[in-house]
Design a protein around this motif. Structure first.
Motif, PDB file in Angstrom:
ATOM      1  N   PRO A 179       0.839  -1.203   0.000  1.00 48.34           N
ATOM      2  CA  PRO A 179       0.000   0.000   0.000  1.00 48.34           C
ATOM      3  C   PRO A 179       0.872   1.251   0.000  1.00 48.34           C
ATOM      4  O   PRO A 179       1.891   1.312   0.698  1.00 48.34           O
ATOM      5  N   ILE A 180       0.468   2.220  -0.788  1.00 44.88           N
ATOM      6  CA  ILE A 180       1.261   3.443  -0.928  1.00 44.88           C
ATOM      7  C   ILE A 180       0.381   4.664  -0.687  1.00 44.88           C
ATOM      8  O   ILE A 180      -0.847   4.596  -0.711  1.00 44.88           O
ATOM      9  N   GLY A 181       1.035   5.781  -0.465  1.00 43.77           N
ATOM     10  CA  GLY A 181       0.329   7.040  -0.309  1.00 43.77           C
ATOM     11  C   GLY A 181      -0.152   7.569  -1.649  1.00 43.77           C
ATOM     12  O   GLY A 181       0.354   7.202  -2.713  1.00 43.77           O
ATOM     13  N   THR A 182      -1.135   8.444  -1.583  1.00 44.97           N
ATOM     14  CA  THR A 182      -1.708   9.049  -2.785  1.00 44.97           C
ATOM     15  C   THR A 182      -1.086  10.418  -3.022  1.00 44.97           C
ATOM     16  O   THR A 182      -1.080  11.257  -2.119  1.00 44.97           O
ATOM     17  N   PRO A 183      -0.562  10.666  -4.219  1.00 43.87           N
ATOM     18  CA  PRO A 183      -0.012  11.996  -4.513  1.00 43.87           C
ATOM     19  C   PRO A 183      -1.083  13.068  -4.330  1.00 43.87           C
ATOM     20  O   PRO A 183      -2.220  12.913  -4.761  1.00 43.87           O
ATOM     21  N   GLY A 184      -0.719  14.147  -3.688  1.00 44.67           N
ATOM     22  CA  GLY A 184      -1.678  15.215  -3.446  1.00 44.67           C
ATOM     23  C   GLY A 184      -2.461  15.049  -2.164  1.00 44.67           C
ATOM     24  O   GLY A 184      -3.258  15.918  -1.799  1.00 44.67           O
ATOM     25  N   ILE A 185      -2.240  13.942  -1.455  1.00 42.73           N
ATOM     26  CA  ILE A 185      -2.863  13.721  -0.149  1.00 42.73           C
ATOM     27  C   ILE A 185      -1.789  13.331   0.870  1.00 42.73           C
ATOM     28  O   ILE A 185      -1.586  14.010   1.871  1.00 42.73           O
ATOM     29  N   ASP A 186      -1.090  12.237   0.582  1.00 44.76           N
ATOM     30  CA  ASP A 186      -0.102  11.708   1.525  1.00 44.76           C
ATOM     31  C   ASP A 186       1.313  12.208   1.269  1.00 44.76           C
ATOM     32  O   ASP A 186       2.182  12.066   2.130  1.00 44.76           O
TER      33      ASP A 186
END
Length: 419
Positions: free
Chosen positions: A374-381
């Motif tokens: 699982p990875i972070g979302t660009p523009g959020i995380d």
């Protein structure tokens, strides 16, 4: 609770940058200027925080090592999805180059229709800024524009100020094909868009007749595919009378065989109009699931769009041969590597092949992949950059919260170093 203003979105394609976001812990809520596309995308909960190998939680390092092992043992891996930001896509390209993989963006089946027309005869297209400041007539072909981008009209057609138009509410809008799903195309003064419905499969014939009318050809029939010739003649006259007409379409909405020929017909009609003492431009819609970003990064690093193979030691582009779904169905691949940082509902195709998934937290699977990170979302995380649909602006994305999730680039760079 923290309030963050002027938040840009990587989800809607049009570069919306005026969202107000409330962040409390890991919770993200859109409080102002949300829409049916952006609000659910921003507000999705985090459910997975640990990597998994064969369904068991493991450290990120072990998951990276397992993913590298699968790629190292592969003869022809396929990297699908490719929905991420600029740095994430750079990571995709680095892994593909080292592993000899095929790179294929999830939206390329639609983008191919545009690329085939572009590479054959070229096109004349415009930007969001030019539409905002110049467009006085908009022809929407074969797509529900407000369904695709709910705030398009608000931000780029009914804007209060324009550099070259005295009254933007006097702009004319015509839909040819799909009927709009709402009232966003209605002007601030109550002017309704003209709607000329026809089936998607009839658009090739309808557009051929429209182009003929633009060029002054005589049409003997009274209608084509149920569309009155007089209605098409009216569109032709509006296009020629406009000071700056724009013809927009979404290749993904043209769900019929050889739709690239209809795209080409649109583009050639635009060129015809520009020989008639006026201006007209095309405007292809896209920019979702990181498709413009994928093709931009793949383009500047390999000279080709994101359907390219690296197993020969150099990039080879083929929009048909390197279709990841076809390769999987034909047994031409032996590992599937899926990258999807934006949309947890965009799951990899079910296959018996070893599968590595590097994707947004919350993705669920019909068949558990061998590796899930699982990875972070660009523009959020995390911060990042993503190209909007007109390809001229790389939007700077903000970090809104501390989720502890790694970025796509961090994971892919670690895998590339482990190969």
């Amino acid at each position: 609770m923290t309030e963050i203003t002027e938040v840009p979105s990587p989800f809607c394609g049009i570069g919306t940058d005026d969202l107000t976001i409330h962040v409390e812990g890991l919770s993200v809520k859109v409080s102002e200027n949300g829409c049916a596309v952006n609000t659910p995308a921003f507000e999705q909960d985090i459910t997975d925080t640990s990597a998994r190998v064969n369904g068991k939680e493991v450290s990120l390092e072990l998951a990276v090592a397992k993913a590298a092992d699968l790629l190292r043992a592969s003869n022809q891996p396929v990297i699908g999805g490719c929905a991420t930001d600029v740095n994430g896509m750079r990571g995709v390209m680095a892994v593909a180059d080292k592993a000899g993989a095929v790179v294929d963006n999830v939206n390329f089946p639609a983008a191919r229709r545009n690329f085939l027309a572009l590479q054959d005869t070229g096109w004349m297209t415009t930007t969001l800024a030019e539409i905002k400041n110049r467009c006085d007539f908009l022809l929407v072909v074969g797509v529900d524009l407000e369904g695709f981008s709910p705030r398009f009209f608000e931000r780029y057609l009914w804007n209060k100020e324009s550099m070259f138009l005295d009254d933007t509410s006097q702009r004319d809008v015509v839909y040819l094909g799909k009927v709009p799903s709402g009232e966003a195309s209605t002007s601030p003064t109550g002017g309704k868009a003209k709607v000329i419905p026809c089936a998607d499969a009839d658009l090739p014939e309808v557009m051929a007749v429209l182009r003929a009318l633009v060029k002054g050809r005589k049409i003997v029939a009274e209608s084509v595919c149920g569309v009155a010739i007089n209605d098409l003649q009216g569109i032709a006259e509006q296009l020629k009378a406009a000071k700056y007409g724009v013809v927009t379409w979404a290749a993904g909405a043209l769900g019929f065989d050889h739709a690239e020929l209809t795209v080409q017909m649109l583009c050639e009609m635009v060129k015809d109009i520009n020989t008639m003492d006026t201006r007209c431009s095309g405007f292809p819609l896209g920019g979702k699931e990181g498709d413009q970003t994928a093709n931009q990064v793949c383009g500047w690093t390999s000279a080709y769009p994101a359907r390219t193979r690296f197993s020969s030691g150099f990039p080879e582009y083929d929009p048909f041969l390197y279709d990841s779904n076809v390769m999987l169905a034909n047994g031409e691949a032996d590992v599937l590597f899926w990258v999807q940082a934006f949309n947890s509902a965009s799951v990899p195709p079910v296959t018996e092949l070893p599968t590595v998934v590097v994707a947004r937290s919350g993705m669920t699977f019909a068949k558990e992949p061998e590796v899930f990170i699982p990875i972070g979302t660009p523009g959020i995380d995390h911060a990042g950059h993503a190209y909007r649909l007109d390809n001229v602006i790389a939007i700077h994305l903000k970090k809104l919260r501390d989720s502890g999730l790694p970025s796509t680039a961090e994971v892919l760079n670690a895998i590339e170093h482990a190969l």
